[in-house]
Design an enzyme around this catalytic site. Structure first.
Site, PDB file in Angstrom:
ATOM      1  N   LYS A  13       0.816  -1.227   0.000  1.00 45.21           N
ATOM      2  CA  LYS A  13       0.000   0.000   0.000  1.00 45.21           C
ATOM      3  C   LYS A  13       0.848   1.274   0.000  1.00 45.21           C
ATOM      4  O   LYS A  13       0.584   2.186  -0.763  1.00 45.21           O
ATOM      5  CB  LYS A  13      -0.878   0.072   1.259  1.00 45.21           C
ATOM      6  N   ARG A 127      11.059  -6.732   4.817  1.00 47.98           N
ATOM      7  CA  ARG A 127      11.042  -5.319   5.184  1.00 47.98           C
ATOM      8  C   ARG A 127      11.641  -5.132   6.581  1.00 47.98           C
ATOM      9  O   ARG A 127      12.308  -4.140   6.862  1.00 47.98           O
ATOM     10  CB  ARG A 127       9.604  -4.785   5.153  1.00 47.98           C
ATOM     11  N   ARG A 144      -1.016  -8.762  13.095  1.00 44.93           N
ATOM     12  CA  ARG A 144      -1.560  -7.674  12.269  1.00 44.93           C
ATOM     13  C   ARG A 144      -2.434  -8.217  11.148  1.00 44.93           C
ATOM     14  O   ARG A 144      -3.431  -7.604  10.774  1.00 44.93           O
ATOM     15  CB  ARG A 144      -0.417  -6.802  11.725  1.00 44.93           C
TER      16      ARG A 144
END
Ligand code: AMP
Length: 193
Positions: A13, A127, A144
């Site tokens: 995103k 990441r 999450r």
């Protein structure tokens, strides 16, 4: 144009938000980025948000809504914006509706990036190595994903009922995904391509 970009953690995103917003000459407003900036500046908002973020939980709606309300009232967002990571709960959807109604505005499109669950966890672990985000440990990553499935995935139906959802395959190279997004937005008459 007022666009919402949705998708599970790790769907890309943030990357796509910047590309699309630049193409449309509107600001990309990322609630995650605003929270992170507040955390690193040690503001009271950052102190409040950090414990939720580190645990992979959502920051309470009142805190998040007030922050977004202030941000979209700024001059650069008057003509449109792309929201990255907001709304994330049904209560936030209603709050955003109220904010936009006040100025006679509305959401034009909700782009939902779809991704493969295992691939996403791998992306986030990668990441974690490159960016070192505190909420990118494997346990928190999995949590999450669960929070997204419980609290945010239902928004696809809410916006779907309004005819606003544009699902886009989020797998593949960054440029390919951007092109797919431009293609669906172009059908909405944004002039993205
Ligand atoms: P993101 O960068 O979008 O993955 O967001 C990082 C973290 O910031 C999330 O895991 C939440 O703790 C918090 N956050 C970002 N956006 C929201 C939101 N709309 N509502 C509640 N918490 C949020």
């Amino acid at each position: 144009m007022r666009i919402i970009l949705m998708g599970p953690p790790g769907a890309g995103k943030g990357t796509q938000a910047k590309v699309v917003a630049e193409r449309l000459s509107i600001p990309a407003i990322s609630t995650g980025d605003i929270f992170r900036a507040n955390v690193s500046d040690g503001t009271p908002l950052g102190v409040e948000a950090q414990r939720y973020m580190d645990a992979g939980e959502y920051v309470p709606d009142e805190v998040t809504n007030a922050m977004v309300r202030d941000r979209i009232a700024e001059a650069d967002a008057r003509g449109g914006f792309l929201l990255d990571g907001y709304p994330r709960t049904v209560a936030q959807v209603h709050e955003l509706d109220t904010m936009l109604e006040a100025t006679g505005d509305s959401v034009d499109a909700v782009v939902v990036l779809t991704v493969d669950g295992d691939e996403v966890v791998q992306r986030l672990l990668q990441r974690a190595e490159t960016e070192g985000r505190a909420d990118d440990t494997e346990d928190v990553i999995r949590h999450r994903q669960e929070v997204y499935a419980e609290q945010t995935a239902p928004l696809v139906e809410v916006y779907g009922d309004r005819g606003l959802v544009r699902e886009v395959d989020g797998m593949g190279e960054v440029d390919e995904v951007s092109e797919r997004i431009f293609a669906v937005l172009d059908r909405d008459g944004t002039g993205a391509r």
